[in-house]
Write a protein that holds these residues in place. Sequence first.
Motif, PDB file in Angstrom:
ATOM      1  N   ARG A 154       0.817  -1.220   0.000  1.00 15.84           N
ATOM      2  CA  ARG A 154       0.000   0.000   0.000  1.00 15.84           C
ATOM      3  C   ARG A 154       0.848   1.266   0.000  1.00 15.84           C
ATOM      4  N   ASN A 155       2.131   1.140  -0.274  1.00 18.92           N
ATOM      5  CA  ASN A 155       3.045   2.288  -0.255  1.00 18.92           C
ATOM      6  C   ASN A 155       3.130   2.963  -1.615  1.00 18.92           C
ATOM      7  N   LEU A 156       3.488   4.251  -1.577  1.00 17.45           N
ATOM      8  CA  LEU A 156       3.748   5.022  -2.783  1.00 17.45           C
ATOM      9  C   LEU A 156       5.082   5.719  -2.634  1.00 17.45           C
ATOM     10  N   ILE A 157       5.804   5.824  -3.721  1.00 16.40           N
ATOM     11  CA  ILE A 157       7.028   6.615  -3.752  1.00 16.40           C
ATOM     12  C   ILE A 157       6.683   7.881  -4.517  1.00 16.40           C
ATOM     13  N   ILE A 158       6.962   9.032  -3.902  1.00 13.14           N
ATOM     14  CA  ILE A 158       6.560  10.303  -4.494  1.00 13.14           C
ATOM     15  C   ILE A 158       7.711  11.296  -4.455  1.00 13.14           C
ATOM     16  N   ILE A 159       7.573  12.345  -5.270  1.00 13.42           N
ATOM     17  CA  ILE A 159       8.469  13.488  -5.225  1.00 13.42           C
ATOM     18  C   ILE A 159       7.617  14.693  -4.870  1.00 13.42           C
ATOM     19  N   LYS A 160       7.944  15.330  -3.742  1.00 13.03           N
ATOM     20  CA  LYS A 160       7.198  16.509  -3.310  1.00 13.03           C
ATOM     21  C   LYS A 160       7.511  17.688  -4.226  1.00 13.03           C
ATOM     22  N   GLU A 161       6.500  18.494  -4.496  1.00 11.46           N
ATOM     23  CA  GLU A 161       6.692  19.699  -5.290  1.00 11.46           C
ATOM     24  C   GLU A 161       7.255  20.795  -4.398  1.00 11.46           C
ATOM     25  N   LYS A 162       8.252  21.489  -4.870  1.00 12.91           N
ATOM     26  CA  LYS A 162       8.847  22.591  -4.110  1.00 12.91           C
ATOM     27  C   LYS A 162       7.926  23.796  -4.166  1.00 12.91           C
ATOM     28  N   GLU A 163       7.632  24.364  -2.999  1.00 12.97           N
ATOM     29  CA  GLU A 163       6.762  25.532  -2.922  1.00 12.97           C
ATOM     30  C   GLU A 163       7.548  26.834  -2.912  1.00 12.97           C
ATOM     31  N   GLY A 164       8.785  26.791  -2.481  1.00  9.31           N
ATOM     32  CA  GLY A 164       9.584  28.005  -2.382  1.00  9.31           C
ATOM     33  C   GLY A 164       9.123  28.864  -1.224  1.00  9.31           C
ATOM     34  N   THR A 165       9.380  30.151  -1.301  1.00  9.25           N
ATOM     35  CA  THR A 165       8.978  31.059  -0.236  1.00  9.25           C
ATOM     36  C   THR A 165       7.703  31.801  -0.614  1.00  9.25           C
ATOM     37  N   THR A 166       6.935  32.159   0.405  1.00  8.11           N
ATOM     38  CA  THR A 166       5.731  32.962   0.199  1.00  8.11           C
ATOM     39  C   THR A 166       5.808  34.185   1.100  1.00  8.11           C
ATOM     40  N   LYS A 167       5.116  35.229   0.662  1.00  7.69           N
ATOM     41  CA  LYS A 167       5.124  36.479   1.408  1.00  7.69           C
ATOM     42  C   LYS A 167       3.793  36.658   2.121  1.00  7.69           C
ATOM     43  N   THR A 168       3.841  36.963   3.417  1.00 13.93           N
ATOM     44  CA  THR A 168       2.609  37.177   4.184  1.00 13.93           C
ATOM     45  C   THR A 168       2.090  38.583   3.934  1.00 13.93           C
ATOM     46  N   ASP A 169       0.869  38.852   4.417  1.00  8.83           N
ATOM     47  CA  ASP A 169       0.292  40.189   4.282  1.00  8.83           C
ATOM     48  C   ASP A 169       1.149  41.246   4.976  1.00  8.83           C
ATOM     49  N   GLN A 201       7.865  26.499   7.112  1.00 14.47           N
ATOM     50  CA  GLN A 201       7.231  27.364   8.106  1.00 14.47           C
ATOM     51  C   GLN A 201       5.752  27.587   7.831  1.00 14.47           C
ATOM     52  N   ARG A 202       5.209  27.041   6.766  1.00 11.99           N
ATOM     53  CA  ARG A 202       3.815  27.235   6.405  1.00 11.99           C
ATOM     54  C   ARG A 202       2.929  26.253   7.154  1.00 11.99           C
ATOM     55  N   GLU A 203       2.617  26.544   8.403  1.00 11.18           N
ATOM     56  CA  GLU A 203       1.803  25.664   9.233  1.00 11.18           C
ATOM     57  C   GLU A 203       0.325  25.721   8.871  1.00 11.18           C
ATOM     58  N   ASP A 204      -0.084  26.753   8.116  1.00 11.31           N
ATOM     59  CA  ASP A 204      -1.489  26.884   7.737  1.00 11.31           C
ATOM     60  C   ASP A 204      -1.874  25.928   6.607  1.00 11.31           C
ATOM     61  N   ILE A 205      -0.893  25.385   5.908  1.00  9.90           N
ATOM     62  CA  ILE A 205      -1.137  24.452   4.807  1.00  9.90           C
ATOM     63  C   ILE A 205      -0.899  23.035   5.320  1.00  9.90           C
ATOM     64  N   ARG A 206      -1.964  22.234   5.377  1.00  9.21           N
ATOM     65  CA  ARG A 206      -1.824  20.874   5.899  1.00  9.21           C
ATOM     66  C   ARG A 206      -1.433  19.873   4.820  1.00  9.21           C
ATOM     67  N   TYR A 207      -1.893  20.092   3.584  1.00  8.48           N
ATOM     68  CA  TYR A 207      -1.648  19.134   2.510  1.00  8.48           C
ATOM     69  C   TYR A 207      -0.683  19.707   1.483  1.00  8.48           C
ATOM     70  N   VAL A 208       0.185  18.856   0.966  1.00  8.17           N
ATOM     71  CA  VAL A 208       1.176  19.284  -0.017  1.00  8.17           C
ATOM     72  C   VAL A 208       1.025  18.487  -1.307  1.00  8.17           C
ATOM     73  N   LYS A 209       1.503  19.093  -2.385  1.00 14.86           N
ATOM     74  CA  LYS A 209       1.379  18.513  -3.720  1.00 14.86           C
ATOM     75  C   LYS A 209       2.601  17.661  -4.033  1.00 14.86           C
ATOM     76  N   ALA A 210       2.374  16.560  -4.746  1.00 12.74           N
ATOM     77  CA  ALA A 210       3.477  15.675  -5.115  1.00 12.74           C
ATOM     78  C   ALA A 210       3.145  14.927  -6.398  1.00 12.74           C
ATOM     79  N   SER A 211       4.174  14.374  -7.003  1.00 17.97           N
ATOM     80  CA  SER A 211       4.037  13.550  -8.202  1.00 17.97           C
ATOM     81  C   SER A 211       4.374  12.104  -7.825  1.00 17.97           C
ATOM     82  N   VAL A 212       3.575  11.167  -8.302  1.00 15.59           N
ATOM     83  CA  VAL A 212       3.769   9.751  -7.971  1.00 15.59           C
ATOM     84  C   VAL A 212       4.838   9.145  -8.881  1.00 15.59           C
TER      85      VAL A 212
END
Length: 86
Positions: free
Chosen positions: A6-21, A30-41
């Motif tokens: 039931r395992n998957l091998i993935i590559i996480k997508e790099k988000e880089g830096t974001t600027k707050t208001d 440091q982005r604790e507000d984002i729980r889910y991240v994008k990846a490629s299988v």
Amino acid sequence: MKAIGRNLIIIKEKEGTTKTDGGLLLSENQREDIRYVKASVVSAGEEVAGVKEKDIIYFDRHAGHKIEVDKKSYHVIKSGDIVVVL
């Protein structure tokens, strides 16, 4: 490289830096507000349904563990950690 069960091998997508208001720059760690991240299988185990190689997924950021093969980083997660398949 092939995932098993039931395992998957993935590559996480790099988000880089974001600027707050307020003007602060936050790294992806440091982005604790984002729980889910994008990846490629890269590989899906034989017991994984609905997900195949090269699919784009969103998964729980705290799931799985990191491995390094030939100086390239991958993550191994369980199929139950996936929330969206695009």
